[in-house]
Write an enzyme that holds these catalytic residues in place. Sequence first.
Site, PDB file in Angstrom:
ATOM      1  N   GLU A  93     -11.903  27.439  -5.407  1.00  0.00           N
ATOM      2  CA  GLU A  93     -11.943  26.855  -6.740  1.00  0.00           C
ATOM      3  C   GLU A  93     -13.079  27.356  -7.627  1.00  0.00           C
ATOM      4  O   GLU A  93     -12.954  27.353  -8.848  1.00  0.00           O
ATOM      5  CB  GLU A  93     -12.053  25.324  -6.609  1.00  0.00           C
ATOM      6  CG  GLU A  93     -10.834  24.652  -6.012  1.00  0.00           C
ATOM      7  CD  GLU A  93      -9.638  24.694  -6.952  1.00  0.00           C
ATOM      8  OE1 GLU A  93      -9.820  24.525  -8.169  1.00  0.00           O
ATOM      9  OE2 GLU A  93      -8.519  24.919  -6.466  1.00  0.00           O
ATOM     10  N   SER A 125      11.122 -31.603  21.522  1.00  0.00           N
ATOM     11  CA  SER A 125      10.351 -32.258  22.587  1.00  0.00           C
ATOM     12  C   SER A 125       9.016 -31.583  22.877  1.00  0.00           C
ATOM     13  O   SER A 125       8.183 -32.162  23.578  1.00  0.00           O
ATOM     14  CB  SER A 125      11.185 -32.297  23.874  1.00  0.00           C
ATOM     15  OG  SER A 125      12.320 -33.123  23.689  1.00  0.00           O
TER      16      SER A 125
END
Length: 817
Positions: free
Chosen positions: A87, A478
């Site tokens: 770059e 239950s």
Amino acid sequence: MIRLLGYFFGLACVAFFAVAAVVAVYLASVSRDLPNYEVLASYEPPVATRVHAGNGALMAEYAREKRLFLPIQAIPDRVKAAFIAAEDQNFYTHPGIDFWGLTRAVVNNVQNIGSGRRPEGASTITQQVAKNFLLSSDQTIDRKVKEAILSFRIEQTYSKDKILELYLNEIFFGFNAYGIAGAALTYFDKSVTELTIAEAAFLGGLPKGPANYNPFRHEEAALTRRNYVITRMAEDGYITASDAEEAKKQPLGVNIRRGGSSLFASEYFSEEVRRQIIEKYGDKALYGGGLSVRTSLDPDLQVMARASLQKGLEEYDQRRGFHGALGKVSVEGDWGPELAKLPTLRDVPEWKLAVILNVSAKSVDIGLQPSTVGGKVEETRTRGQISAEDMKWAYRDAKGERKTARSPEGVLNPGDVVYVQPVDGKDGSYSLRQPPKVQGGMVVMDPHTGRVLAMVGGFSFGQSEFNRATQAMRQPGSSFKPFVYAAALDNGYTPASVILDAPIEMVSGGQVWRPENYGGDSAGPSTLRLGIEKSRNQMTVRLAQDMGMEVVAEYANRFGIYDKMPPLLAMSLGSGETTVLRMVSAYSVIANGGQQIKPTLIDRIQDRYGKTIFRHEERTCEGCNFNSWAGQDEPTLVDNRERVLDPMTAYQITSMMEGVVTRGTAAGKIPVKDRPVAGKTGTTNDEKDAWFVGFTPDLVAGLYVGFDTPAPLGRAGTGSGLAAPIFGDFLAKAAKMSPPTKFQVPAGMQFISVNRKTGMAAYEGEPDTIVEAFKPGTGPADTLAVIGMDSQLPPEEILKTSPQTQQAVTSGSGGLF
């Protein structure tokens, strides 16, 4: 001639100063609108939140921009070199603008006019920082001028390393990856320090155009770009020529890391963590705050819980028969591309999608779904076979009522799409599978801390993301009864107290309610122990009525089962709605001796700087912070948790629930014998939900099974027949991970042998007795007192239904009240 030259020189000077004045005015006007570049000093980019299991393994990442911030010191030189070579070759020497590079780009662009080539750019890394952080991406002269001015100022304010750090942590690499650390993980599933020269060069070439160098769509362009960067690295002296040649020979080696869960079977758990973080800190903190979250998940227990629940759901679903093919594809020609398009259950990797190629009376020929890489379907077509024996369950129709086929020919047809699973030890052999319609949720918890060790919210997260462990409101049936009995034991009753088990009728608001025992029978006068072991509804209702439902409701709220339970008798049988997580948390209080716990999936949360902002552990350690020992007392851990239940009551109800496992409704369902196991089954009206919650001294687990739209589960769809075996299967695996321990007996507890039926003290040699736990000052009754005897049935009818009680009374062992 001299005067003419002087005239032109004067004009040139005037023109120069005029242009300079215009430029100065223009630059001054542009400079007035420049953003404040000093904000770069406090740069805090959006950083991914990472969620880890209890052992540190990565579970999930959450981010809108997949980024992990790295300081420049943590980035290897070869990685920095790749980006500088690609770059900005003169990055460490230019003042923010590379004038030589700009001149070269202008010349090349002029030469390329009309060639169709893309114009060259000359932006330096500093210019890209200015644009990415402070400006828009508009292609205008004003933006470029502002970019140049900001670049000069940034260079004067910040070091080159700081500028490079900003750049490498901000740039976009494609596939939603931002920053070099995120890119390394996304493309190669590696940390930055592990990148090779070739891999660093590939990443270094991406910022110029991630879409143009997509390694799957434009592989050749990506390879060319990578090799160009490698060449530039060698020319600039960052690597040797031999290193460059070796790097160019390597393939791209891209291994895209997919988003979502990284730890097998953790999807439901991590999704619940995600919801909790959003609720606590908000979306912004989750998707950009860079939080580090350490959860309580035990990966081994999670896999075990998933396998046990899936196995139970599959077995139940297969008993109900085959639902039919998932879809249809043409088997004329190449069936691979069409089959590859179909979605799979990604979190059930044991299963494969397959298309039926041929069906005979003895077997089925199948073609397996081919893999897809980068949008390309692999050319290899793998085939297999399902034997008639491995799909017998599918001969039954979807209702599971009768046989509808005698061989595979009556079940499958060519072109049908189904799931299959490899048969162990038989290459090329598969068994038929189908996603079950029944669902369920399961939670595993440490009862001493409240840490959730495993959570399964359904058969498959890919099938349904709804978490039935935390979001499904179901009737516990239950499995709620232990809290009714615990309230009784805390309020003067004993495990040997006797209650009438006989038909009972309630009238309220003109409505008649007649609770019945499962199976319809009644046992007559029975002890509390027998009532919970055999899960007697009529006994429980009488107990709740005698004690008062206000007491039961207070205990249910105290245990955290409900937020505000209405004091209605029907609630004593678990007719209210709650979650698996709440039920497991409540059972954990019993398992740990009665201390309140706060269930948690999260142990600790740290911000992006490592500061702890949340910790589940609230206990304090006195004397833990000394740097050295100087004769002081050993540190002590101060437990300030609220006591919800008397420890003696907790032991009594635990002992009674051990009886559920050894003699009661869960007898024969739990194969673990080397340690005590307590628990309770639960079945709601019409068998719409099947529950089991159980525990050992160090582990609590609970689950329910039921349809998302409640419907009868049918035969064997009970807590005993369906849920308890799943718990047993899980516990048999989990028990191998820890040594056996015993439930702690509180000091002062008394143990007395009593008659199982009457609850009175047993004489020496008396049959059918049990050693029962009593609190100090309590013990078995001297006479047979039956709670609820003044109800509908006269004593003589009660005696007829209970020969043992009749014998106890007629032998003079006590009076009947």
